[in-house]
Design an enzyme around this catalytic site. Structure first.
Site, PDB file in Angstrom:
ATOM      1  N   HIS A 141     -11.745   8.820  -1.950  1.00 47.34           N
ATOM      2  CA  HIS A 141     -12.399   8.248  -0.774  1.00 47.34           C
ATOM      3  C   HIS A 141     -13.678   8.995  -0.446  1.00 47.34           C
ATOM      4  O   HIS A 141     -13.639  10.180  -0.124  1.00 47.34           O
ATOM      5  CB  HIS A 141     -11.447   8.335   0.430  1.00 47.34           C
ATOM      6  CG  HIS A 141     -10.139   7.667   0.198  1.00 47.34           C
ATOM      7  ND1 HIS A 141      -9.103   8.261  -0.477  1.00 47.34           N
ATOM      8  CD2 HIS A 141      -9.689   6.415   0.533  1.00 47.34           C
ATOM      9  CE1 HIS A 141      -8.079   7.429  -0.543  1.00 47.34           C
ATOM     10  NE2 HIS A 141      -8.394   6.306   0.050  1.00 47.34           N
ATOM     11  N   HIS A 188     -14.224   2.376   3.103  1.00 51.09           N
ATOM     12  CA  HIS A 188     -13.195   3.421   3.190  1.00 51.09           C
ATOM     13  C   HIS A 188     -12.997   4.177   1.871  1.00 51.09           C
ATOM     14  O   HIS A 188     -13.099   5.391   1.822  1.00 51.09           O
ATOM     15  CB  HIS A 188     -11.883   2.764   3.630  1.00 51.09           C
ATOM     16  CG  HIS A 188     -10.729   3.702   3.743  1.00 51.09           C
ATOM     17  ND1 HIS A 188     -10.527   4.483   4.855  1.00 51.09           N
ATOM     18  CD2 HIS A 188      -9.713   3.991   2.886  1.00 51.09           C
ATOM     19  CE1 HIS A 188      -9.426   5.213   4.683  1.00 51.09           C
ATOM     20  NE2 HIS A 188      -8.915   4.933   3.505  1.00 51.09           N
ATOM     21  N   HIS A 214      25.200   7.870  15.290  1.00 47.59           N
ATOM     22  CA  HIS A 214      25.076   9.320  15.407  1.00 47.59           C
ATOM     23  C   HIS A 214      25.836  10.069  14.324  1.00 47.59           C
ATOM     24  O   HIS A 214      25.919  11.287  14.364  1.00 47.59           O
ATOM     25  CB  HIS A 214      25.567   9.766  16.793  1.00 47.59           C
ATOM     26  CG  HIS A 214      24.594   9.478  17.894  1.00 47.59           C
ATOM     27  ND1 HIS A 214      24.060   8.232  18.102  1.00 47.59           N
ATOM     28  CD2 HIS A 214      24.040  10.279  18.843  1.00 47.59           C
ATOM     29  CE1 HIS A 214      23.229   8.274  19.136  1.00 47.59           C
ATOM     30  NE2 HIS A 214      23.200   9.497  19.602  1.00 47.59           N
ATOM     31  N   GLU A 262      11.773  14.830  17.328  1.00 50.58           N
ATOM     32  CA  GLU A 262      12.265  15.511  16.130  1.00 50.58           C
ATOM     33  C   GLU A 262      11.162  15.693  15.094  1.00 50.58           C
ATOM     34  O   GLU A 262      11.050  16.750  14.463  1.00 50.58           O
ATOM     35  CB  GLU A 262      13.427  14.725  15.521  1.00 50.58           C
ATOM     36  CG  GLU A 262      14.652  14.587  16.433  1.00 50.58           C
ATOM     37  CD  GLU A 262      14.522  13.447  17.435  1.00 50.58           C
ATOM     38  OE1 GLU A 262      13.544  12.665  17.349  1.00 50.58           O
ATOM     39  OE2 GLU A 262      15.400  13.327  18.300  1.00 50.58           O
TER      40      GLU A 262
END
Lengths: 648, 648
Positions: free
Chosen positions: B20, B251, B460, B398
């Site tokens: 790029h 890009h 869970h 998390e």
């Protein structure tokens, strides 16, 4: 009426000795106003196509939902179920589970995902509304989200997507109670949620979450907005539970007998445990019956609508009789033409036959459209000006995309598929898991599936991802080897009862399949037989099947009879008969597996004394051919490893 | 000077035929002002403790960083390396790799994570600044982030954390060019980034990203703010590349020879390819030399500082001689006391001995402090009023937590550990992978590791997570079986060269280890021998080791000689000698594995004809004991399965 929710929540959590009364008691007023005055639902017909969707994103507050379902008259939640909250076999598991309890629209608990899934539901509604018109499809998606939901990163992807697509049918009720497990939410969060949502293009308001009149007023305002709406409901956690009310310790289970007694007394609730007095139950059921009348009225009108049959078929997930005709013809032609191509392109070719034939397919990509071959000409772009477009530019939001796909599938009427690089499946993994748990029929298109990625290097080269998803229950992981297998895997994916993942190459690979029908659906099969009794069996998937076939040629040239097994989908193979499995594994004394990935799990085919040719660690940045050579994943490498084992 | 970056980027990408040039050319002006006027670094000493950290979060623009390193005089990037951009063996891989190229502070490419890792670096700096004082530690962390970084959900977790902890040493330069791979960024994003960051408590400004004077002014403003700072740099992608400049196709790689020629001519750049004229190179090197002088001046002053030795030892990651004395004593005592406890509590006990002895340890949790046992009394809370606190309340983030942990480890001086439920490792997985790739020494404490979670249910309950992380290279996955093994695993984790994960139970389990030393470090070992020649070998990890030992008793009572092998860490086992491995696997005719998880990978111990007792799908919501019974993971179940196999 709200106190009925509070008391049942307290009692159920207390009896289960686990769970959360904080949110159900805090949000009882909000839920009561919503479920008696605004929410469009019918307890007698939980799967009514044009119902509002209600998603409890803060899934730990499941008792709120169970209480609502029970009180309004859903058969799925009896008082016995509430007494057996969180027990084996009850319809009231610790977190709400889609498919387990009618009326639960979405499995929630992993925070943030309910909200992100709801965005997909709202997207589905806007699309089907554009396709079928206001008379058949015109409903809202309501979400209750907590502090934790809004801290999770996926909430950002969700609210940005909702803002971008201006989902004016989505209303989020934020349980703004400033309490999380560790204590006050401000311990970890000091941002301004209203400003944050406004920055993403939402209409926002704050309201006293215990004032029914104000709540009704703000909901009336919300349903009229031409934007997604976020309402911060200022609530007191464990409202009504004495000292716990509004306290930082009020989140989860920690009420004692005497506290519950005191709380009941303070509410003036003089009934036996797990008893709702007749007048209150009647009032709740009356709200449910109002919904039944609305549904019936809708149904009467809908049946006269010329598009009603089409909507019904779409919601049932039915395919037209000729849906796979073009794909089957393409498979037949490919068996003959034996094209050399990247399987990502093979997937694009399959889609070019499927998308026109199956209107339910909505495609997309996380900003890698050109690379993942998910766009079929003529699909149209899903956008605010025209929601009939069938291609979604999800942006660089893999997790939000996967969650939205789940939401579309749960909403019904849509089979979503979308693509990104396989390595970024790590980002979307939590939603892929939830989809597997829910059995949501979505197809994850994962390209650039190995060191074949080449120059982008180890950050972009999956090596452990195949093993990691083969371990996930309820998900079909397909790694096809060529044009024919790719088409067969697409067909299997669209007939699966849950999510699938197609794992596809960036690089061009030769065709290996020249005969046979629907072989990929068996999960594994002999793709190239040995000349004589096989001394070597080579097992491979995807791009390494052609490597194995080339190695087979080298070995046969040296007089070593060798067969090759292609293993496009391990769990479909597991489901075959023992006799079939034994015949595929075979009894060649030397078993070799080759895959441009780590070995974990391959012992299933080659035992713990087999030979594995593949990756031992992360990849590197260089042209793909060079990498396959450096890491020894070549026909020569496989043949040499097999020979060494034959000699032992 | 900025044109040197542009030309090198164009040429390297063109030669590699991939990569790029869009971002390097667009951000060349910003980078030039930063690296010549503000950034504190020394090309001669890339690991100078008090340098500013520079993180290229938009890692695909790696040529920007390589050009800067080369131009300012880092030995790690020669002109040959730039010519060999993205080739095997060069220091210039497709995306910047920490540890591969001196001067690269962080491996980037997976979007959003550079920013999230930088937050950890800035957190580390504030902590060490508070500990060592301004004279030894006082530097900034600068980040270049693109549209994609800010779309990723983890960016939300990162900017919220930075806002909450008021990281006034963090400055984000947003490459605000409105271009992504699919086209204009607005295809997928219409949010207001400035308002978004402001809502999270940041100071924000917008600036013309090509006006050096304005850029210098805004950076001068930024370094004085008492908040984290985000500067939206309005840039034109592929600036200087003719028609591509500011274009939605600007890009990535797609310039042709004649376009490059035209671009060079328009810049007035009349030099051979891969040639930087002497005067421009000199100007760049002069910026580098200014940094060398700053570093030397710092070093001279620092050496006189009484805390200099301590800082140096901390940055080197050295442990004090007695760092593990208390833990060793605890292990000795536990061998005798044989406590029954949950391994999450065992981990808490180990930490209570480690945290006081190792000042580098910084703990935390994603809003589950009480459940994951990561808080040791007296650590103090990491907060704006006092950054010396050693416990971080990361909130329900998390992924952001794991990325911040990586950043702390990369910064140096800190060994971060933090906990959440094992099932939510899915959320943090992308950062765990990047940490494994970088060899960042962090410890992920993952509790509630199976259906032993009980009532919270399948959302869970991890079942596939052990397999999924055992597949990840460079990560030690520890699943200890009791108090002794947990302490041994902690010790092994702190001596590892990269990240570790401790997988721990919620439920109490009996002790299985009564003798031996450092056995867990071998990865697997016989924990209970057979009486006589073993007919059955049972392999297990964690909570199932005691199940296996109980099954062993049942089998021995029936006259079936049985041994038990504990397998706390598979990759440490893989690293043992073939003789040791063969002795541990043994030659009992019946091999059984038991683990409250899916089977994938266990064939490594039991072959493809062994017996696996474990999970076949997702769990359910009920008390843990009931679940173990319903799913057959009990001593009786294991003994019955073993007996059936013995009988065959």
């Amino acid at each position: 009426m709200a106190d009925a929710i509070r008391v049942l929540s307290m009692e159920a959590v207390h009896r289960a000795k686990s769970g959360h009364q904080g949110m159900p008691m805090g949000m009882a007023d909000v839920a009561t106003v919503l479920w008696t005055k605004f929410l469009r639902y019918d307890p007698k017909k939980p799967d009514w196509a044009d119902r509002d969707r209600f998603v409890l994103s803060a899934g730990h507050g499941s008792m709120l939902l169970y209480a609502l379902l029970h009180l309004t008259g859903f058969k799925s939640v009896s008082m016995d179920d509430i007494k057996n909250f969180r027990q084996w076999g009850a319809s009231t598991p610790g977190h709400p589970e889609y498919g387990h309890t009618a009326g639960v629209e979405c499995t929630t608990g992993p925070l943030g995902q309910g909200l992100a899934t709801a965005v997909g539901m709202a997207m589905a509604e806007r699309h089907l509304n554009a396709r079928f018109g206001d008379d058949l499809v015109n409903h809202k998606t309501w979400v209750i989200a907590g502090d934790g939901c809004l801290m999770e990163g996926v909430s950002h992807e969700a609210i940005s997507l909702a803002g971008r697509f201006n989902l004016n049918n989505l209303i989020v009720l934020f349980d703004d109670n400033n309490v999380t497990i560790d204590g006050w939410a401000t311990l970890a969060e000091t941002g301004d949620q209203l400003k944050r949502f406004a920055a993403a293009g939402w209409a926002v308001k704050s309201v006293d979450g215990h004032d029914h009149a104000k709540l009704a007023a703000v909901m009336r305002w919300a349903v009229r907005q031409d934007k997604p709406v976020m309402i911060a409901c200022k609530t007191k956690v464990s409202r009504g539970a004495g000292a716990l009310e509004g306290d930082k310790h009020g989140h989860g289970y920690n009420l004692f007998d005497d506290q519950i007694k005191a709380a009941r007394e303070a509410m003036g609730w003089a009934h036996e445990p797990f008893t709702v007095p007749a007048d209150i139950k009647k009032a709740w059921e009356s709200a449910g019956r109002k919904g039944t009348r609305t549904r019936k009225a809708w149904e009467d009108a809908a049946k006269a609508n010329p598009k009603y049959e089409e909507l019904t078929a779409a919601m049932a997930g039915d395919f037209a009789d000729n849906a796979f005709e073009a794909l089957d013809a393409h498979i037949k032609a490919s068996l003959e033409s034996k094209p050399t191509d990247a399987t990502r392109s093979c997937s694009g070719a399959a889609l070019s036959h499927l998308v026109p034939a199956i209107p339910a397919l909505i495609g997309g990509s996380a900003d890698l459209t050109g690379s993942v071959n998910t766009l079929v000409k003529g699909m149209g772009t899903y956008d605010t000006a025209d929601y009939t477009g069938r291609y979604v530019h999800y942006g660089v939001r893999e997790f939000g995309m996967a969650a939205a796909m789940n939401g579309m599938a749960l909403h019904g009427g849509i089979i979503p598929y979308a693509g990104t690089f396989f390595v970024f499946s790590d980002y979307s993994r939590p939603a892929i898991r939830l989809g597997a748990l829910m059995g949501a029929k979505v197809v994850h298109v994962m390209t650039h599936d190995s060191i074949g990625v080449g120059e982008d290097g180890p950050t972009h080269q999956p090596v452990e991802h195949l093993a990691s998803f083969r371990a996930m229950p309820g998900l079909h992981v397909f790694r096809p080897a060529d044009m024919v297998e790719t088409a067969e895997c697409w067909k299997a994916a669209l007939h699966a009862g849950g999510p699938s993942m197609l794992v596809l190459t960036r690089q061009k690979i030769p065709a290996v399949r020249t005969s046979g029908e629907n072989l990929a659906q068996k999960g594994a099969y002999e793709v190239s037989a040995a000349q004589g009794e096989a001394v070597v069996s080579i097992f491979a998937s995807g791009s390494e099947v052609s490597v194995a076939v080339a190695a087979q040629k080298l070995l046969e040239a040296d007089g070593i009879a060798t067969r090759v097994v292609s293993t496009p989908c391990w769990d479909l193979f597991d489901a075959q008969t023992p006799a079939y499995k034994a015949s595929v594994i075979g009894d060649a004394p030397v078993k070799v597996a080759v895959e441009a990935a780590v070995s974990l799990g391959w012992e299933k085919f080659i035992g713990n004394d087999g030979v594995f040719v593949g990756m031992k660690g992360f990849g590197a940045s260089a042209p793909a051919d060079r990498l396959f050579k450096e890491f020894g994943i070549t026909a020569e490498g496989v043949a040499a490893a097999a020979k060494a084992a034959v000699r032992v």
